[in-house]
Structures are given as structure tokens and as C-alpha cells.
Design an enzyme around this catalytic site. Structure first.
Site, PDB file in Angstrom:
ATOM      1  N   LEU A  97      -7.386 -13.671  -0.701  1.00 31.12           N
ATOM      2  CA  LEU A  97      -8.058 -14.197  -1.894  1.00 31.12           C
ATOM      3  C   LEU A  97      -7.401 -13.773  -3.212  1.00 31.12           C
ATOM      4  N   ILE A 131       0.838  -1.205   0.000  1.00 31.37           N
ATOM      5  CA  ILE A 131       0.000   0.000   0.000  1.00 31.37           C
ATOM      6  C   ILE A 131       0.876   1.260   0.000  1.00 31.37           C
ATOM      7  N   LYS A 159      -4.224  -2.910  16.117  1.00 28.56           N
ATOM      8  CA  LYS A 159      -4.779  -1.765  15.371  1.00 28.56           C
ATOM      9  C   LYS A 159      -5.660  -0.918  16.298  1.00 28.56           C
ATOM     10  N   LEU A 195       3.283  -5.456  10.963  1.00 29.46           N
ATOM     11  CA  LEU A 195       3.024  -6.843  10.562  1.00 29.46           C
ATOM     12  C   LEU A 195       1.518  -6.996  10.400  1.00 29.46           C
ATOM     13  N   ASP A 217      11.596   2.118   5.837  1.00 28.17           N
ATOM     14  CA  ASP A 217      11.117   0.727   5.795  1.00 28.17           C
ATOM     15  C   ASP A 217      12.280  -0.197   6.132  1.00 28.17           C
ATOM     16  N   SER A 255      -7.756  -0.798  10.151  1.00 27.77           N
ATOM     17  CA  SER A 255      -8.336  -1.895   9.376  1.00 27.77           C
ATOM     18  C   SER A 255      -9.792  -2.110   9.765  1.00 27.77           C
ATOM     19  N   PHE A 311     -10.852  -1.479   4.087  1.00 24.93           N
ATOM     20  CA  PHE A 311     -11.553  -2.741   3.896  1.00 24.93           C
ATOM     21  C   PHE A 311     -10.589  -3.673   3.132  1.00 24.93           C
ATOM     22  N   ASN A 312     -10.900  -4.198   1.976  1.00 25.88           N
ATOM     23  CA  ASN A 312      -9.983  -5.184   1.379  1.00 25.88           C
ATOM     24  C   ASN A 312      -9.292  -4.629   0.133  1.00 25.88           C
ATOM     25  N   TYR A 336      -3.641  -9.301  15.954  1.00 23.32           N
ATOM     26  CA  TYR A 336      -3.406  -8.283  14.921  1.00 23.32           C
ATOM     27  C   TYR A 336      -4.449  -7.165  15.044  1.00 23.32           C
ATOM     28  N   GLY A 374     -12.587 -18.160  12.152  1.00 21.58           N
ATOM     29  CA  GLY A 374     -12.495 -16.716  12.394  1.00 21.58           C
ATOM     30  C   GLY A 374     -13.134 -15.862  11.308  1.00 21.58           C
ATOM     31  N   ASP A 426      14.410   0.138  11.166  1.00 25.46           N
ATOM     32  CA  ASP A 426      13.336  -0.527  11.897  1.00 25.46           C
ATOM     33  C   ASP A 426      12.547   0.525  12.694  1.00 25.46           C
TER      34      ASP A 426
HETATM   35  P1  NAD Z   1       3.146  -4.654   3.579  1.00 26.59           P
HETATM   36  O1  NAD Z   1       3.676  -5.758   4.418  1.00 26.59           O
HETATM   37  O2  NAD Z   1       3.307  -4.761   2.109  1.00 26.59           O
HETATM   38  O3  NAD Z   1       3.749  -3.248   4.056  1.00 26.59           O
HETATM   39  C1  NAD Z   1       4.199  -3.020   5.368  1.00 26.59           C
HETATM   40  C2  NAD Z   1       5.627  -2.509   5.259  1.00 26.59           C
HETATM   41  O4  NAD Z   1       6.138  -2.303   6.583  1.00 26.59           O
HETATM   42  C3  NAD Z   1       6.561  -3.507   4.556  1.00 26.59           C
HETATM   43  O5  NAD Z   1       7.251  -2.843   3.503  1.00 26.59           O
HETATM   44  C4  NAD Z   1       7.521  -3.946   5.646  1.00 26.59           C
HETATM   45  O6  NAD Z   1       8.828  -4.211   5.149  1.00 26.59           O
HETATM   46  C5  NAD Z   1       7.476  -2.774   6.599  1.00 26.59           C
HETATM   47  N1  NAD Z   1       7.792  -3.143   7.978  1.00 26.59           N
HETATM   48  C6  NAD Z   1       7.357  -4.227   8.678  1.00 26.59           C
HETATM   49  N2  NAD Z   1       7.888  -4.219   9.905  1.00 26.59           N
HETATM   50  C7  NAD Z   1       8.662  -3.110   9.990  1.00 26.59           C
HETATM   51  C8  NAD Z   1       9.470  -2.552  11.006  1.00 26.59           C
HETATM   52  N3  NAD Z   1       9.593  -3.157  12.202  1.00 26.59           N
HETATM   53  N4  NAD Z   1      10.121  -1.395  10.756  1.00 26.59           N
HETATM   54  C9  NAD Z   1      10.021  -0.784   9.547  1.00 26.59           C
HETATM   55  N5  NAD Z   1       9.277  -1.277   8.545  1.00 26.59           N
HETATM   56  C10 NAD Z   1       8.601  -2.421   8.762  1.00 26.59           C
HETATM   57  O7  NAD Z   1       1.597  -4.488   3.957  1.00 26.59           O
HETATM   58  P2  NAD Z   1       0.481  -3.546   3.319  1.00 26.59           P
HETATM   59  O8  NAD Z   1      -0.590  -4.440   2.809  1.00 26.59           O
HETATM   60  O9  NAD Z   1       1.088  -2.535   2.453  1.00 26.59           O
HETATM   61  O10 NAD Z   1      -0.076  -2.879   4.646  1.00 26.59           O
HETATM   62  C11 NAD Z   1       0.333  -1.608   5.084  1.00 26.59           C
HETATM   63  C12 NAD Z   1      -0.401  -1.276   6.368  1.00 26.59           C
HETATM   64  O11 NAD Z   1      -1.802  -1.316   6.134  1.00 26.59           O
HETATM   65  C13 NAD Z   1      -0.125  -2.260   7.506  1.00 26.59           C
HETATM   66  O12 NAD Z   1      -0.021  -1.521   8.708  1.00 26.59           O
HETATM   67  C14 NAD Z   1      -1.364  -3.123   7.527  1.00 26.59           C
HETATM   68  O13 NAD Z   1      -1.611  -3.635   8.813  1.00 26.59           O
HETATM   69  C15 NAD Z   1      -2.431  -2.145   7.093  1.00 26.59           C
HETATM   70  N6  NAD Z   1      -3.605  -2.799   6.480  1.00 26.59           N
HETATM   71  C16 NAD Z   1      -3.432  -3.615   5.388  1.00 26.59           C
HETATM   72  C17 NAD Z   1      -4.538  -4.258   4.834  1.00 26.59           C
HETATM   73  C18 NAD Z   1      -4.400  -5.170   3.637  1.00 26.59           C
HETATM   74  O14 NAD Z   1      -5.339  -5.924   3.357  1.00 26.59           O
HETATM   75  N7  NAD Z   1      -3.290  -5.145   2.911  1.00 26.59           N
HETATM   76  C19 NAD Z   1      -5.824  -4.062   5.380  1.00 26.59           C
HETATM   77  C20 NAD Z   1      -5.962  -3.213   6.475  1.00 26.59           C
HETATM   78  C21 NAD Z   1      -4.837  -2.581   7.015  1.00 26.59           C
HETATM   79  N1  UFG Z   2     -10.941 -16.792   0.746  1.00 24.45           N
HETATM   80  C1  UFG Z   2     -11.090 -18.026   0.124  1.00 24.45           C
HETATM   81  N2  UFG Z   2      -9.968 -18.700  -0.246  1.00 24.45           N
HETATM   82  C2  UFG Z   2      -8.713 -18.228  -0.040  1.00 24.45           C
HETATM   83  C3  UFG Z   2      -8.564 -16.967   0.584  1.00 24.45           C
HETATM   84  C4  UFG Z   2      -9.702 -16.277   0.974  1.00 24.45           C
HETATM   85  O1  UFG Z   2     -12.225 -18.486  -0.072  1.00 24.45           O
HETATM   86  O2  UFG Z   2      -7.741 -18.905  -0.390  1.00 24.45           O
HETATM   87  C5  UFG Z   2     -12.145 -16.031   1.133  1.00 24.45           C
HETATM   88  C6  UFG Z   2     -12.250 -15.764   2.629  1.00 24.45           C
HETATM   89  O3  UFG Z   2     -12.866 -16.854   3.293  1.00 24.45           O
HETATM   90  C7  UFG Z   2     -13.084 -14.483   2.652  1.00 24.45           C
HETATM   91  C8  UFG Z   2     -12.640 -13.760   1.385  1.00 24.45           C
HETATM   92  O4  UFG Z   2     -12.072 -14.758   0.539  1.00 24.45           O
HETATM   93  O5  UFG Z   2     -14.446 -14.786   2.527  1.00 24.45           O
HETATM   94  C9  UFG Z   2     -11.599 -12.677   1.641  1.00 24.45           C
HETATM   95  O6  UFG Z   2     -10.517 -13.244   2.377  1.00 24.45           O
HETATM   96  P1  UFG Z   2      -9.120 -12.480   2.552  1.00 24.45           P
HETATM   97  O7  UFG Z   2      -8.229 -13.384   3.324  1.00 24.45           O
HETATM   98  O8  UFG Z   2      -8.643 -11.990   1.236  1.00 24.45           O
HETATM   99  O9  UFG Z   2      -9.509 -11.178   3.389  1.00 24.45           O
HETATM  100  P2  UFG Z   2     -10.175 -11.045   4.841  1.00 24.45           P
HETATM  101  O10 UFG Z   2     -11.424 -10.240   4.654  1.00 24.45           O
HETATM  102  O11 UFG Z   2     -10.304 -12.339   5.502  1.00 24.45           O
HETATM  103  O12 UFG Z   2      -9.076 -10.230   5.654  1.00 24.45           O
HETATM  104  C10 UFG Z   2      -8.388  -9.102   5.115  1.00 24.45           C
HETATM  105  C11 UFG Z   2      -6.992  -9.024   5.725  1.00 24.45           C
HETATM  106  C12 UFG Z   2      -7.085  -8.724   7.202  1.00 24.45           C
HETATM  107  C13 UFG Z   2      -7.835  -7.457   7.405  1.00 24.45           C
HETATM  108  C14 UFG Z   2      -9.190  -7.519   6.741  1.00 24.45           C
HETATM  109  C15 UFG Z   2      -9.807  -6.161   6.804  1.00 24.45           C
HETATM  110  O13 UFG Z   2      -6.310 -10.262   5.552  1.00 24.45           O
HETATM  111  O14 UFG Z   2      -5.784  -8.539   7.724  1.00 24.45           O
HETATM  112  O15 UFG Z   2      -9.063  -7.915   5.363  1.00 24.45           O
HETATM  113  O16 UFG Z   2     -11.047  -6.142   6.261  1.00 24.45           O
HETATM  114  F1  UFG Z   2      -7.993  -7.228   8.708  1.00 24.45           F
END
Ligand code: NAD
Ligand code: UFG
Length: 339
Positions: free
Chosen positions: A199, A12, A152, A83, A31, A124, A177-178, A148, A293, A58
Site C-alpha cells: 500500500l 529494513i 518464515k 525474498l 547482501d 512476519s 507487522f507492516n 512465503y 488471500g 549470496d
Molecule cells: P528487502 O528486499 O529490501 O531486503 C532483503 C535484502 O536481502 C535485499 O537487500 C536483498 O538484496 C537481499 N537478498 C535477497 N536474496 C539474497 C540472497 N540470496 N543472498 C543475500 N542477500 C539476499 O526487504 P525488507 O523489506 O528489508 O525485508 C527484510 C526481511 O524482513 C525479509 O526477510 C522479509 O521477509 C522480512 N519482512 C519484511 C516485511 C515487510 O513488509 N517489508 C514484513 C515482514 C517480514
Molecule cells: N492495498 C490496497 N491497494 C494496494 C495495495 C494494498 O488496497 O494497491 C490494501 C490491502 O488490500 C491491505 C492493505 O492495503 O488491506 C495492506 O496491504 P499490503 O500489501 O501493504 O500489506 P499486507 O498486509 O497485505 O502484507 C504485508 C507484506 C507481507 C507480510 C505482511 C505481514 O506484503 O509480505 O505484510 O503483516 F507478510
């Protein structure tokens, strides 16, 4: 204006960096590369024609974080470093609290020392727990079922306390959201390690032949086709939401949460069909048991972000599938150099 993106080399963060650079902001990416690749920085430059500053460090290294503020005149921080795996957080809770909650404290202390009082935080939809009515508004009760999610929620509470203690402090809590999709250039995108949990990366790995078939987690949910329903949004729309959030933070004090989604639910099988349409590739699947879950269905009410941030998701499900596929096809091994 200069924006610090912690976690800025991640999925992101890299898309936010592109939108900020294209909007004329300067960016500093901080990063550890724990879950990202150094080549992202050069790819951001290829897209935007501008090189972001990059600092490898870090978020829990107080001296490293402080020195970023000493060397750069930062106006606002976007805090993404952390994470993000739900199952891993259940297995290694202390790592998650140290990185996500400890990292937030380290960052806030460095911001306070430098007099920086504006932050946009990656929260999230997982903070809403399991009991809310859909669509989720920002008033839907919070309550998490895994470490996790609790990290948040704790970070949100810490930011609310900072805003309560300092009338000039501004915290924008963005509840994603997603997010799926990738930059339309195909140069940056999502590159999970090993077998994906989520997914869309799973589907694209099946499409590219790296995995045999998708297992749909549950076909007996009380939804329109029995499979889980989520609110998927394009990562470029999400990134643009951060540009709006920075503008908002510059003009408003206090802590405020906003949902960022499309407001539309999409089932797993609808996603499979949309991906097949966009890619022309058939996705073999089997219906398996429910994943522990998981919730049957949720999606966002994003009207607050519309009113207050002037933001609305514009890109369609077909755009998300086309861009996810374009990224995976051009980069079958992701960035390749991930540690
Ligand atoms: P990502 O893992 O691609 O990005 C996170 C970045 O943080 C990575 O580049 C990683 O190297 C860095 N990082 C991890 N630990 C670190 C540390 N100790 N010090 C410095 N850098 C560190 O994940 P993303 O999907 O880009 O998510 C970014 C943020 O958005 C996260 O906080 C995540 O929890 C949040 N978020 C993501 C989603 C999703 O579905 N991707 C949904 C809701 C919230
Ligand atoms: N799914 C499958 N097969 C797979 C993976 C996912 O059927 O192999 C389904 C899941 O059961 C769910 C949907 O696809 O119904 C979406 O699943 P994701 O794992 O892609 O996403 P989640 O909504 O479970 O969770 C994600 C992030 C979380 C975050 C949340 C926020 O993984 O960290 O979105 O909305 F908190």
C-alpha cells in the site's frame, strides 16, 4: 560489539544498520544486492558518519558466508536476507524455499563453525494465518496460506530446534507487522522494483505522479469503513526494536518470538487521508475488488516486546506518512542504480 546483518542493504536492514552504528555497534552488511542498491552503504555513512563493512555475496554461497565469520569477530547475526513477495512465492515456490530456508541452513552452519550462537530473525505477522482473534498475541495459532509465509514458519521452527539442541543458543524471532516510512534524512527508504504490491509504496508512487491512481482492494470488508485494516509501524521504530533484540539475545538463551507493531489498526482509507494530510497531495483512488488471500483486519498485541525487550513503537502515523513522502519526493526514482 560486531553485528552481521544479512540482507543489510535492503529496506529494513539499512535502517537497522543506522540505528546500530549510532548506538556504537560495528556492523558488517552481507547482501547479494538482488533487491537493493550498492549506494545504500555510502548513504548509511552519510547519515551516521561511520562506514559499515559491506560484503557482496549470496546467502546460499557457503564459502562466502563462512569467510565473513573467518574475517570478522561476529557477536550476533541479524538475518534479513531473503525474498519477500507473497504472489511471487506462489509462482516460484522452489526459489523461495531455496533462498529463505536454504539460506537459513547455510547461515546456521557457518555460525556453528565459527561458534556464533546468537541470531535475530526477520519473521512476519504472516505466520499467523487467517483464523486468529485480534489483536494477535505470540500465542495466536500459526498457519500459513502461501509459500512465503511457510518459509518464515519453517525458519522459526529450525531456530527453535537449534535452541533445543544447544542450551547456549539464542534466537529472537521478530514478527514484523507492516513496516512503512523511511529515515527522516530522506537518504534511505523503500525502493520496490516495478509496480509496488504494497500500500504505502503504491500511494507514494501515485503522489509523485508515476502512477495514476490507487485501487483500494475491497470496500466491503466487515471493518469500520469497509477497507482492510493493518498495523503499520515506522521502519525506524522497527529498527530500534532490533537493537533491543540484540541486547536481549546477548543475555538470554532459547528461542522466543515477539510481535513488533504499534498495536493499532489503520484502514486503507484512513491511510490515504493521513498521507494527504502529511503531504498536501491528493491521492485519487477507486474501490476495486478484494485481493485474493487478504484478511479483513489484524493488528498486534505488542505487550510482550514491551515487557521483555523494553521496546514500544513511538512514532505516529503522521510521522510514517511524512517520512515516506520525504523519501519518495527526494528520490522519485528510488536509488536509481538498482540492478
Ligand atoms: P528487502 O528486499 O529490501 O531486503 C532483503 C535484502 O536481502 C535485499 O537487500 C536483498 O538484496 C537481499 N537478498 C535477497 N536474496 C539474497 C540472497 N540470496 N543472498 C543475500 N542477500 C539476499 O526487504 P525488507 O523489506 O528489508 O525485508 C527484510 C526481511 O524482513 C525479509 O526477510 C522479509 O521477509 C522480512 N519482512 C519484511 C516485511 C515487510 O513488509 N517489508 C514484513 C515482514 C517480514
Ligand atoms: N492495498 C490496497 N491497494 C494496494 C495495495 C494494498 O488496497 O494497491 C490494501 C490491502 O488490500 C491491505 C492493505 O492495503 O488491506 C495492506 O496491504 P499490503 O500489501 O501493504 O500489506 P499486507 O498486509 O497485505 O502484507 C504485508 C507484506 C507481507 C507480510 C505482511 C505481514 O506484503 O509480505 O505484510 O503483516 F507478510
Amino acid at each position: 560489539m560486531s553485528i552481521l546483518l544479512t540482507g543489510g542493504a535492503g529496506y529494513i536492514g539499512s535502517h537497522i544498520a543506522v540505528e546500530l552504528l549510532e548506538a556504537g555497534f560495528d556492523t558488517v552488511l552481507f547482501d547479494s544486492l538482488a533487491n537493493s542498491s550498492r549506494s545504500v552503504v555510502e548513504r548509511i555513512e552519510r547519515i551516521t558518519g561511520r562506514a559499515p563493512e559491506f560484503v557482496c555475496g549470496d546467502i546460499n554461497d557457503a564459502a562466502a558466508v563462512r569467510s565473513v565469520f573467518e574475517r570478522h569477530d561476529i557477536d550476533c547475526v541479524i538475518h534479513l536476507a531473503g525474498l519477500k513477495s507473497v504472489p511471487e512465492s506462489a509462482a516460484k515456490p522452489m526459489e523461495y524455499y531455496r533462498c529463505n530456508v536454504g539460506g537459513m541452513l547455510t547461515l546456521l552452519e557457518a555460525m556453528a563453525a565459527a561458534g556464533v550462537r546468537r541470531i535475530v530473525f526477520s519473521s512476519s505477522a504472516t505466520v499467523y494465518g487467517t483464523s486468529g482473534e485480534i489483536p494477535y498475541t505470540e500465542e495466536t495459532p500459526t498457519g500459513c496460506t502461501n509459500p512465503y509465509g511457510r518459509t518464515k514458519l519453517m525458519c522459526e521452527e529450525i531456530l527453535r530446534d537449534c535452541a533445543a539442541a544447544d542450551g547456549e543458543f539464542s534466537a529472537v524471532l521478530l514478527r514484523y507487522f507492516n513496516p512503512i516510512g523511511a529515515h527522516p534524512s530522506g537518504l534511505i527508504g523503500e525502493d520496490p522494483r516495478g509496480v509496488p504490491n504494497n500500500l504505502m509504496p503504491y500511494i507514494t508512487r501515485v503522489a509523485v505522479g508515476a502512477l495514476e491512481k490507487l485501487t483500494v482492494f475491497g470496500g466491503d470488508y466487515p471493518t469500520r469503513d469497509g477497507t482492510g485494516v493493518r498495523d503499520y509501524l515506522h521502519v525506524v521504530d522497527l529498527a530500534r526494536g532490533h537493537v533491543r533484540a540484540v541486547d536481549y539475545a546477548m543475555g538470554h538463551a532459547g528461542a522466543r518470538a515477539f510481535n513488533l507493531g504499534t498495536g493499532k489498526g489503520v484502514s486503507v482509507l484512513e491511510m490515504v487521508r493521513a498521507f494527504e494530510r502529511a503531504s498536501g497531495v491528493k491521492i485519487p483512488y477507486v474501490i476495486g475488488p478484494r485481493r485474493a488471500g487478504d484478511i479483513a483486519e489484524y493488528y498486534a498485541d505488542c505487550s510482550l516486546a514491551g515487557r521483555e525487550l523494553g521496546w514500544k513503537a513511538e512514532l505516529t502515523l503522521d510521522d510514517m506518512c511524512r517520512d515516506s513522502w520525504n523519501w519518495q519526493k527526494r528520490n522519485p526514482d528510488g536509488y536509481g542504480d538498482k540492478a
